[in-house]
Design a protein around this motif. Sequence first.
Motif, mmCIF file in Angstrom:
data_model
loop_
_atom_site.group_PDB
_atom_site.id
_atom_site.type_symbol
_atom_site.label_atom_id
_atom_site.label_comp_id
_atom_site.label_asym_id
_atom_site.label_seq_id
_atom_site.Cartn_x
_atom_site.Cartn_y
_atom_site.Cartn_z
ATOM 1 N N ALA A 1 0.831 -1.213 0.000
ATOM 2 C CA ALA A 1 0.000 0.000 0.000
ATOM 3 C C ALA A 1 0.857 1.251 0.000
ATOM 4 O O ALA A 1 0.676 2.145 0.815
ATOM 5 C CB ALA A 1 -0.926 0.002 1.223
ATOM 6 N N HIS A 2 1.814 1.325 -0.945
ATOM 7 C CA HIS A 2 2.762 2.436 -0.914
ATOM 8 C C HIS A 2 2.337 3.638 -1.748
ATOM 9 O O HIS A 2 3.004 4.670 -1.719
ATOM 10 C CB HIS A 2 4.133 1.956 -1.393
ATOM 11 C CG HIS A 2 4.176 1.579 -2.842
ATOM 12 N ND1 HIS A 2 3.848 0.325 -3.279
ATOM 13 C CD2 HIS A 2 4.474 2.298 -3.957
ATOM 14 C CE1 HIS A 2 3.965 0.268 -4.598
ATOM 15 N NE2 HIS A 2 4.342 1.443 -5.032
ATOM 16 N N ASP A 3 1.254 3.536 -2.493
ATOM 17 C CA ASP A 3 0.839 4.639 -3.348
ATOM 18 C C ASP A 3 0.053 5.681 -2.559
ATOM 19 O O ASP A 3 -0.839 5.345 -1.776
ATOM 20 C CB ASP A 3 -0.020 4.123 -4.505
ATOM 21 C CG ASP A 3 0.782 3.250 -5.463
ATOM 22 O OD1 ASP A 3 1.991 3.504 -5.610
ATOM 23 O OD2 ASP A 3 0.197 2.312 -6.040
ATOM 24 N N ASN A 4 0.388 6.960 -2.786
ATOM 25 C CA ASN A 4 -0.372 8.084 -2.216
ATOM 26 C C ASN A 4 -0.468 8.029 -0.690
ATOM 27 O O ASN A 4 -1.503 8.336 -0.113
ATOM 28 C CB ASN A 4 -1.785 8.116 -2.811
ATOM 29 C CG ASN A 4 -1.770 8.225 -4.324
ATOM 30 O OD1 ASN A 4 -1.046 9.042 -4.877
ATOM 31 N ND2 ASN A 4 -2.554 7.391 -4.993
ATOM 32 N N LEU A 5 0.610 7.642 -0.030
ATOM 33 C CA LEU A 5 0.607 7.648 1.427
ATOM 34 C C LEU A 5 0.668 9.084 1.940
ATOM 35 O O LEU A 5 1.450 9.893 1.449
ATOM 36 C CB LEU A 5 1.804 6.869 1.973
ATOM 37 C CG LEU A 5 1.925 5.389 1.620
ATOM 38 C CD1 LEU A 5 3.069 4.775 2.400
ATOM 39 C CD2 LEU A 5 0.644 4.657 1.890
ATOM 40 N N THR A 6 -0.152 9.394 2.931
ATOM 41 C CA THR A 6 -0.136 10.725 3.535
ATOM 42 C C THR A 6 0.162 10.677 5.036
ATOM 43 O O THR A 6 0.748 11.599 5.581
ATOM 44 C CB THR A 6 -1.481 11.437 3.320
ATOM 45 O OG1 THR A 6 -2.534 10.638 3.876
ATOM 46 C CG2 THR A 6 -1.741 11.655 1.830
ATOM 47 N N LYS A 7 -0.272 9.605 5.709
ATOM 48 C CA LYS A 7 -0.079 9.485 7.146
ATOM 49 C C LYS A 7 0.312 8.055 7.501
ATOM 50 O O LYS A 7 -0.094 7.112 6.838
ATOM 51 C CB LYS A 7 -1.359 9.850 7.903
ATOM 52 C CG LYS A 7 -1.846 11.271 7.709
ATOM 53 C CD LYS A 7 -3.161 11.502 8.459
ATOM 54 C CE LYS A 7 -3.690 12.912 8.226
ATOM 55 N NZ LYS A 7 -4.987 13.125 8.903
ATOM 56 N N ILE A 8 1.075 7.935 8.568
ATOM 57 C CA ILE A 8 1.394 6.605 9.099
ATOM 58 C C ILE A 8 1.339 6.686 10.622
ATOM 59 O O ILE A 8 1.864 7.626 11.228
ATOM 60 C CB ILE A 8 2.768 6.098 8.618
ATOM 61 C CG1 ILE A 8 3.065 4.706 9.197
ATOM 62 C CG2 ILE A 8 3.882 7.065 8.961
ATOM 63 C CD1 ILE A 8 4.256 4.017 8.574
ATOM 64 N N ALA A 9 0.667 5.726 11.223
ATOM 65 C CA ALA A 9 0.585 5.628 12.682
ATOM 66 C C ALA A 9 1.262 4.343 13.123
ATOM 67 O O ALA A 9 1.000 3.276 12.556
ATOM 68 C CB ALA A 9 -0.870 5.657 13.141
ATOM 69 N N ARG B 1 3.063 9.406 13.181
ATOM 70 C CA ARG B 1 2.546 9.499 14.540
ATOM 71 C C ARG B 1 2.903 8.245 15.325
ATOM 72 O O ARG B 1 2.829 7.134 14.808
ATOM 73 C CB ARG B 1 1.025 9.691 14.523
ATOM 74 C CG ARG B 1 0.600 10.953 13.789
ATOM 75 C CD ARG B 1 -0.886 11.187 13.842
ATOM 76 N NE ARG B 1 -1.256 12.383 13.090
ATOM 77 C CZ ARG B 1 -2.478 12.860 13.003
ATOM 78 N NH1 ARG B 1 -3.473 12.232 13.629
ATOM 79 N NH2 ARG B 1 -2.735 13.944 12.292
ATOM 80 N N GLU B 2 3.279 8.464 16.587
ATOM 81 C CA GLU B 2 3.584 7.355 17.497
ATOM 82 C C GLU B 2 2.492 7.271 18.554
ATOM 83 O O GLU B 2 2.131 8.292 19.154
ATOM 84 C CB GLU B 2 4.931 7.565 18.180
ATOM 85 C CG GLU B 2 6.116 7.586 17.231
ATOM 86 C CD GLU B 2 7.403 7.953 17.946
ATOM 87 O OE1 GLU B 2 7.322 8.473 19.080
ATOM 88 O OE2 GLU B 2 8.478 7.737 17.384
ATOM 89 N N ILE C 1 2.836 -4.713 17.700
ATOM 90 C CA ILE C 1 3.141 -3.496 16.953
ATOM 91 C C ILE C 1 2.165 -3.439 15.780
ATOM 92 O O ILE C 1 2.034 -4.403 15.025
ATOM 93 C CB ILE C 1 4.592 -3.479 16.429
ATOM 94 C CG1 ILE C 1 5.583 -3.539 17.594
ATOM 95 C CG2 ILE C 1 4.840 -2.239 15.576
ATOM 96 C CD1 ILE C 1 7.036 -3.656 17.157
ATOM 97 N N ARG C 2 1.485 -2.318 15.672
ATOM 98 C CA ARG C 2 0.533 -2.131 14.576
ATOM 99 C C ARG C 2 0.971 -0.932 13.739
ATOM 100 O O ARG C 2 1.303 0.128 14.275
ATOM 101 C CB ARG C 2 -0.874 -1.896 15.111
ATOM 102 C CG ARG C 2 -1.942 -1.704 14.006
ATOM 103 C CD ARG C 2 -3.323 -1.460 14.605
ATOM 104 N NE ARG C 2 -3.738 -2.594 15.406
ATOM 105 C CZ ARG C 2 -4.281 -3.705 14.913
ATOM 106 N NH1 ARG C 2 -4.467 -3.811 13.597
ATOM 107 N NH2 ARG C 2 -4.630 -4.688 15.719
ATOM 108 N N VAL C 3 0.966 -1.108 12.422
ATOM 109 C CA VAL C 3 1.329 -0.041 11.491
ATOM 110 C C VAL C 3 0.124 0.234 10.605
ATOM 111 O O VAL C 3 -0.369 -0.675 9.919
ATOM 112 C CB VAL C 3 2.547 -0.443 10.632
ATOM 113 C CG1 VAL C 3 2.879 0.673 9.642
ATOM 114 C CG2 VAL C 3 3.747 -0.751 11.514
ATOM 115 N N THR C 4 -0.341 1.481 10.636
ATOM 116 C CA THR C 4 -1.502 1.875 9.839
ATOM 117 C C THR C 4 -1.112 3.028 8.932
ATOM 118 O O THR C 4 -0.573 4.037 9.407
ATOM 119 C CB THR C 4 -2.670 2.310 10.743
ATOM 120 O OG1 THR C 4 -2.981 1.263 11.653
ATOM 121 C CG2 THR C 4 -3.904 2.633 9.912
ATOM 122 N N VAL C 5 -1.380 2.870 7.643
ATOM 123 C CA VAL C 5 -1.111 3.946 6.690
ATOM 124 C C VAL C 5 -2.429 4.446 6.120
ATOM 125 O O VAL C 5 -3.372 3.671 5.921
ATOM 126 C CB VAL C 5 -0.179 3.485 5.551
ATOM 127 C CG1 VAL C 5 1.207 3.217 6.064
ATOM 128 C CG2 VAL C 5 -0.728 2.272 4.835
#
Length: 527
Positions: free
Chosen positions: A344-352, A400-401, A414-418
């Motif tokens: 899901a690397h296209d048009n990333l704006t935020k990552i938590a 964001r952390e 550990i959860r990574v949300t984009v």
Amino acid sequence: MTKPRVLISDKMDPNAARIFADMGCDVDVITGETPEQLIARIGDYDGLAIRSSTKVTKEILAAATRLKVIGRAGIGVDNVDIPAASAQGVVVMNTPFGNSITTAEHAIALMFAVARQIPEANAQTQAGLWPKNGFMGVEVTGKTLGLIGAGNIGSIVAARALGLRMKVVAFDPFLTPERAVEMGVEKADLDTLLAKADFITLHTPLTSETKNILSRENLAKTKKGVRIVNCARGGLVDEAALKDMLDSGHVAGAALDVFATEPAKESPLFGTPNFICTPHLGASTTEAQVNVALQVAEQMAEFLTTGGVTNALNMPSLSAEEAPKLKPYMALAEKLGSLVGQLAHDNLTKIAIEVEGAAAQLNPKPITGAVLAGLMKVYSQTVNMVNAPFLAKERGLDVREIRHDREGDYHTLIRVTVHTSQGDRSVAGTLFGNAQPRLVELFGIKVEAELDGDMMYIVNEDAPGFIGRIGTLLGENGINIGTFNLGRREAGGEAVLLLSVDNPVEGPVLDTARKLPGVKTVKALAF
């Protein structure tokens, strides 16, 4: 295992080389080289230890293809292109505490010298003039010292000044009221300090905010008869304005160890009465030179051999004790970042980046750095924890952390949300046996899988016969399946298949897989 190679390119205490060797590094001491010679040599080294002579430019960094760390034996890193180093993934360290006492003592020495006009009295006495009535100094006891900068060196100066029975007023935006009480100083704004101080000493780095902090305007706000000492950085004091203030008598005396341009071969201040200067001697004691050399060697060797990060200017600190504990969590974090980046690397704006359970008790910065390193491999094959945040910022990614004290289904998670143009995409993982990274959730679907080597990701309609069809396709193309991991939202709904394979799945096989009945998405993955 090949030992890390380190180059010491400036003169420093010979025990530094011994420390590198004792801690498992091969070290060469080659000093005095031209930039062209260093460019030709630097590609062979993992570490570069310097003082102030070596200028680590963008051109030198471009040639340093295997460089991992630059260590500056001292505080100032004006001679290192830190943005270029960060972009290349090179850690930049300094030794901010090795010469703190020495620099603080020099400030106190200059304060006494300017209070009693010692250098000029010495010069006239040695000239046979015996000027006993020509010099009238002032005591420091009972006077107010204005401290601009109350960090490590400033706090040492404050302690010495309090021991001399001075009052201390400190201006520092980062000084908390509690810390001021602990130091025994009065916290004040700059205008208050300028109005109260009999002596002013500066102990702050040179930044856009501190450049000419003692400008002509601010010097005019000082008490008549003030005496000024700067052993920090050149450029903090407007030198032309200071000369005018000395000439008028508004400033009774000044002592500079640093100048805006160094080496200072000429200055408007030279020859001015009641002006004292030294050639950047703040750190020039035997003890300090030994301390910073040994400290930088220990820091660099620790980083190269164990991963411990101390006094880095472009990376979170990570102690040698923390590094082994964090290593499996960082491995998990990097794999999760890599997975979400590949899918899901296209048009990333935020990552938590969320941590809970055991992971929430650890230093979060290295975990965040590892996630970003995995994610940014989509954009660069030379990415690491140092330049990953730089690349993320460059692309406008909001990071964001989030830390949760709760413990859920797993002892650590550990959860990574984009956030993408198609909505949020989330992956989560844990550690099995506190050591083995394991994926446990993929885009809302429970799935358990190791993320390792070459893999194949398939989203399909949950229907009988699909597993057989995909197995047959891979078998017919000579691709052996290592592990087979399934997950689905509900019976007959959307299913996810993660396969580990012994060799990469190439384009023609992927194209055929996409044409199988019920298939929605097919991607090759690599970890």
